[in-house]
Structures are given as C-alpha cells and as structure tokens.
Design an enzyme around this catalytic site. Structure first.
Site, short mmCIF file in Angstrom:
data_model
loop_
_atom_site.label_atom_id
_atom_site.label_comp_id
_atom_site.label_asym_id
_atom_site.label_seq_id
_atom_site.Cartn_x
_atom_site.Cartn_y
_atom_site.Cartn_z
N ARG A 27 22.55 2.01 10.51
CA ARG A 27 21.73 3.13 11.16
C ARG A 27 22.43 3.91 12.35
O ARG A 27 21.81 4.59 13.34
CB ARG A 27 20.47 2.84 11.73
CG ARG A 27 20.63 1.49 12.76
CD ARG A 27 18.69 1.33 12.97
NE ARG A 27 18.17 0.34 13.55
CZ ARG A 27 17.31 -0.08 13.02
NH1 ARG A 27 16.40 0.22 11.83
NH2 ARG A 27 16.58 -1.27 13.53
N LYS B 183 9.40 1.79 5.88
CA LYS B 183 10.45 1.23 5.27
C LYS B 183 10.40 -0.09 4.56
O LYS B 183 10.62 -0.12 3.27
CB LYS B 183 11.98 0.97 6.17
CG LYS B 183 12.20 2.53 6.88
CD LYS B 183 13.55 2.37 7.56
CE LYS B 183 13.42 1.30 8.74
NZ LYS B 183 12.34 2.02 9.81
N ARG C 120 12.34 2.51 21.24
CA ARG C 120 12.64 2.17 19.94
C ARG C 120 12.85 3.56 19.08
O ARG C 120 13.65 3.95 18.48
CB ARG C 120 12.00 1.08 18.92
CG ARG C 120 12.11 -0.29 19.30
CD ARG C 120 11.10 -1.18 18.65
NE ARG C 120 10.89 -1.07 17.24
CZ ARG C 120 9.74 -1.30 16.77
NH1 ARG C 120 8.80 -1.85 17.28
NH2 ARG C 120 9.75 -1.27 15.36
N ARG D 47 0.21 -4.46 13.36
CA ARG D 47 1.18 -5.11 12.45
C ARG D 47 1.30 -6.47 12.68
O ARG D 47 1.48 -7.06 13.84
CB ARG D 47 2.66 -4.45 12.40
CG ARG D 47 3.71 -5.24 11.64
CD ARG D 47 5.06 -4.47 11.51
NE ARG D 47 5.52 -3.92 12.61
CZ ARG D 47 6.55 -3.37 12.33
NH1 ARG D 47 6.91 -2.66 11.26
NH2 ARG D 47 7.10 -2.81 13.60
N ARG E 199 5.41 -9.05 16.04
CA ARG E 199 7.01 -9.10 16.57
C ARG E 199 7.08 -8.83 18.14
O ARG E 199 6.02 -8.23 18.68
CB ARG E 199 7.47 -7.75 15.78
CG ARG E 199 8.01 -8.00 14.41
CD ARG E 199 8.45 -6.73 13.76
NE ARG E 199 9.28 -5.84 14.35
CZ ARG E 199 9.97 -4.77 13.53
NH1 ARG E 199 10.01 -4.69 12.45
NH2 ARG E 199 10.50 -4.00 14.43
P1 G5P Z 1 13.77 -3.07 12.37
O1 G5P Z 1 13.07 -4.33 12.04
O2 G5P Z 1 14.72 -2.26 11.19
P2 G5P Z 1 12.31 -0.48 12.60
O3 G5P Z 1 11.94 -0.09 13.90
O4 G5P Z 1 13.47 0.15 12.25
O5 G5P Z 1 12.73 -2.15 12.81
P3 G5P Z 1 10.19 -1.16 11.40
O6 G5P Z 1 9.02 -1.29 12.75
O7 G5P Z 1 10.23 -2.56 10.82
O8 G5P Z 1 11.30 -0.39 11.71
P4 G5P Z 1 9.15 -0.26 8.85
O9 G5P Z 1 9.74 -1.05 8.28
O10 G5P Z 1 9.51 1.43 8.78
O11 G5P Z 1 9.11 -0.31 10.49
O12 G5P Z 1 7.70 0.13 8.62
P5 G5P Z 1 6.73 -1.14 7.82
O13 G5P Z 1 6.67 -2.51 8.58
O14 G5P Z 1 6.77 -0.98 6.50
O15 G5P Z 1 5.43 -0.41 8.52
C1 G5P Z 1 4.96 -0.55 9.84
C2 G5P Z 1 3.41 -0.92 9.75
O16 G5P Z 1 2.45 0.13 9.09
C3 G5P Z 1 3.01 -2.07 8.91
O17 G5P Z 1 2.09 -2.94 9.56
C4 G5P Z 1 2.45 -1.58 7.56
O18 G5P Z 1 1.64 -2.50 6.91
C5 G5P Z 1 1.83 -0.46 8.30
N1 G5P Z 1 1.62 0.71 7.14
C6 G5P Z 1 2.62 0.92 6.20
N2 G5P Z 1 2.10 2.04 5.48
C7 G5P Z 1 0.90 2.51 5.98
C8 G5P Z 1 0.07 3.57 5.91
O19 G5P Z 1 0.06 4.39 5.05
N3 G5P Z 1 -1.12 3.61 6.63
C9 G5P Z 1 -1.32 2.74 7.62
N4 G5P Z 1 -2.45 2.76 8.32
N5 G5P Z 1 -0.56 1.61 8.03
C10 G5P Z 1 0.68 1.65 7.16
O20 G5P Z 1 14.57 -3.28 13.55
C11 G5P Z 1 14.15 -4.03 14.71
C12 G5P Z 1 15.18 -3.98 15.79
O21 G5P Z 1 16.34 -4.59 15.20
C13 G5P Z 1 17.46 -4.21 15.74
C14 G5P Z 1 17.18 -3.02 16.83
O22 G5P Z 1 17.27 -3.74 18.14
C15 G5P Z 1 15.92 -2.88 16.21
O23 G5P Z 1 15.15 -2.24 17.19
N6 G5P Z 1 18.37 -3.74 14.59
C16 G5P Z 1 19.43 -3.21 14.56
N7 G5P Z 1 20.36 -2.73 15.71
C17 G5P Z 1 21.40 -2.03 15.52
N8 G5P Z 1 21.97 -1.73 14.28
C18 G5P Z 1 21.23 -1.83 13.17
N9 G5P Z 1 21.41 -1.69 12.03
C19 G5P Z 1 19.88 -2.98 13.21
N10 G5P Z 1 18.69 -3.21 12.67
C20 G5P Z 1 18.03 -3.93 13.26
MG MG Z 2 10.79 -2.72 8.87
#
Ligand code: G5P
Ligand code: MG
Length: 228
Positions: free
Chosen positions: A99, A20, A182, A138, A171
């Site tokens: 979410r 995302k 998660r 990451r 993180r």
């Molecule tokens: P977050 O911060 O919203 P998540 O768990 O939803 O966290 P996250 O982990 O941030 O989502 P993302 O943003 O979908 O994942 O992914 P990203 O960071 O872009 O990519 C992940 C990694 O893969 C990076 O290192 C990137 O460089 C790499 N990558 C990307 N594409 C590729 C690829 O094609 N190949 C490879 N090899 N690598 C790749 O929420 C965190 C916490 O906050 C709270 C909750 O506690 C949650 O757990 N929270 C909420 N709680 C309640 N309601 C809400 N609305 C909440 N929002 C947050």
């Molecule tokens: Mg994210």
C-alpha cells in the site's frame, strides 16, 4: 462457480471499510482456485498472540498509522515464500499489501526474481459517505479474518463466529478518531500507488455504493481477463 483459465495474481486496493475483506471472501467462494492473504489479518493475529512483532504493530495500528515499509514488506514476502506463492503458476489475491509505492516496487522486484508478477490491480471505489458507518458496526473473528457487520452481514448468533462459535471482537482501530486518521493515511499513500500501477497498465477501478453492487462487476472484470 468460476474457473480461471490463467493464473491470477490480484491486488485489491481501497479505502478502509471499502470492502476489501468482504470482496475477498466473496471471491474465494466463487473461485475455488483462489487463495488470499490480508496484511491486516496477519497483523491482528500477531497482536492476539502477543508476539514481539504484534506488540510493535499494535502501536502503529492503534494510532491509525501505517507500519514502516521494511517491517511489513519483510513479514509479507516471508509469508508469500512460505506459502509457495512465489512460484509462477500460483493464483492468489493480496488484500492490504502493497500500500505504498516503496512496498509495491520491492514486491515487484521479488516477484521478478522468481519469474512471476502481479497481473491485476483493482481499486474498490466506494463513496466516503457510505463507509463511515460500516466501521462502527464491524466485528471480526481474528483467527480466520472473517468480518461481520451488525446490519449488512450479522453473525447467526450475536457475538459469535458462524463457523467456529468463538467470540467476535472489535478491532482496536475501529473508532471514529482512529478511522479518520486511517482515511488520511490511505489518501496520502493511495494516490502515488495508483499512479504506479497505472504506469504498469495493471490498474482497474470498480465503483459502487455497496459490496453487492461491486461484486458482480469485479467478478466480470476477472472472468473477462482470466476465465470463462
Ligand atoms: P487493514 O486491516 O488492511 P484497512 O483500513 O485497509 O485495514 P479495512 O478496515 O479492513 O481496511 P476493508 O477490508 O476494505 O476495510 O472492509 P471490510 O472489512 O470488507 O468491510 C468493512 C465493514 O463493512 C465490515 O463490517 C463489512 O461487513 C461491512 N460491509 C461490507 N460491505 C458492505 C455494504 O455493502 N454495506 C454495508 N452496510 N456494510 C458493508 O489494515 C489495518 C492496519 O494495519 C496496518 C496499518 O496500521 C493499517 O491501518 N497495515 C499496514 N501498514 C503498512 N503497510 C501495509 N501494507 C499494511 N497493511 C496493514
Ligand atoms: Mg480488511
């Protein structure tokens, strides 16, 4: 560069690590009219500044649990209003909020009061097998939300943010155990959320093994509906 002909108010859905944040920064580069807000980034900034909210959020995040709906909804809708995003012609992207269906219906209600609405929801559908290893590699720059991966998009100088030169950090929820939790939390909340947005006719899905495969599909989808 892509120009939008109509205001876009987009929500990105997807599992932890589905990309995302990565798709958000790609879209911001491609579509200068767009601005974004990530609930996770805001919470990490609150944690870093050791605010009362940050301390409270950290207890949930460290366990891989979602924050209570009212807490996160208040925080995000306050920001939306402060940024002027509740005024109809605004164009924006949300990453990580809503979410749950409770968050979604509260947001819909608030947007409706301001004669505006979400007009696209896209789920990033990435195989679970592809995302597990992304998380351990990451690193993030908390003040900006920029995300790196040691293989996929490493920083130019190891350990430092490309733009500011400030140190990168891990993180606190990017461990194998917390990630599992998660993912479970995500699955539980995401199914009903998808049903909710399917009912309102907003839900689209973009699938792929990598962000480079997903991005052109996502951009196509957006331009076919909102731009040239
Ligand atoms: P977050 O911060 O919203 P998540 O768990 O939803 O966290 P996250 O982990 O941030 O989502 P993302 O943003 O979908 O994942 O992914 P990203 O960071 O872009 O990519 C992940 C990694 O893969 C990076 O290192 C990137 O460089 C790499 N990558 C990307 N594409 C590729 C690829 O094609 N190949 C490879 N090899 N690598 C790749 O929420 C965190 C916490 O906050 C709270 C909750 O506690 C949650 O757990 N929270 C909420 N709680 C309640 N309601 C809400 N609305 C909440 N929002 C947050
Ligand atoms: Mg994210």
């Amino acid at each position: 560069i892509t120009r939008l002909l109509k205001p876009l108010r987009l929500l990105l859905l997807g599992a932890p690590g589905s990309g995302k944040g990565t798709q958000t920064s790609m879209l911001l580069k491609q579509i200068p009219q767009l601005s974004s807000l990530s609930s996770g980034d805001i919470l990490r900034q609150e944690i870093k500044s050791e605010s009362t909210l940050g301390r409270k959020a950290a207890t949930y995040i460290a366990q891989g649990k979602l924050l209570p709906d009212d807490l996160i909804t208040q925080l995000i809708t306050f920001r939306l209003s402060k940024m002027g995003w509740l005024k109809p012609p605004a164009t924006w992207l949300l990453d990580g909020f809503p979410r749950t269906t409770a968050q979604a219906s509260t947001l819909d209600g608030i947007l409706k009061q301001h004669n505006t609405d979400l007009n696209l929801v896209v789920e990033l559908d990435v195989p679970e097998s592809a995302i597990l290893e992304r998380i351990e590699n990451r690193y993030v720059h908390v003040p900006s939300g920029r995300v790196y991966n040691l293989q996929y998009n490493p920083p130019k100088v190891p350990g430092l943010d490309d733009i500011t030169g400030e140190p990168l950090t891990k993180r606190l929820d990017d461990t194998v155990e917390v990630f599992k939790k998660r993912l479970e939390e995500f699955k539980k909340a995401n199914e009903p959320l998808k049903v909710y947005y399917k009912k309102s006719g907003l839900l689209c899905t973009v699938s792929g093994e990598s962000s480079d495969i997903i991005f052109p599909k996502l951009l196509n989808l957006i331009t076919s509906k909102f731009g040239q």
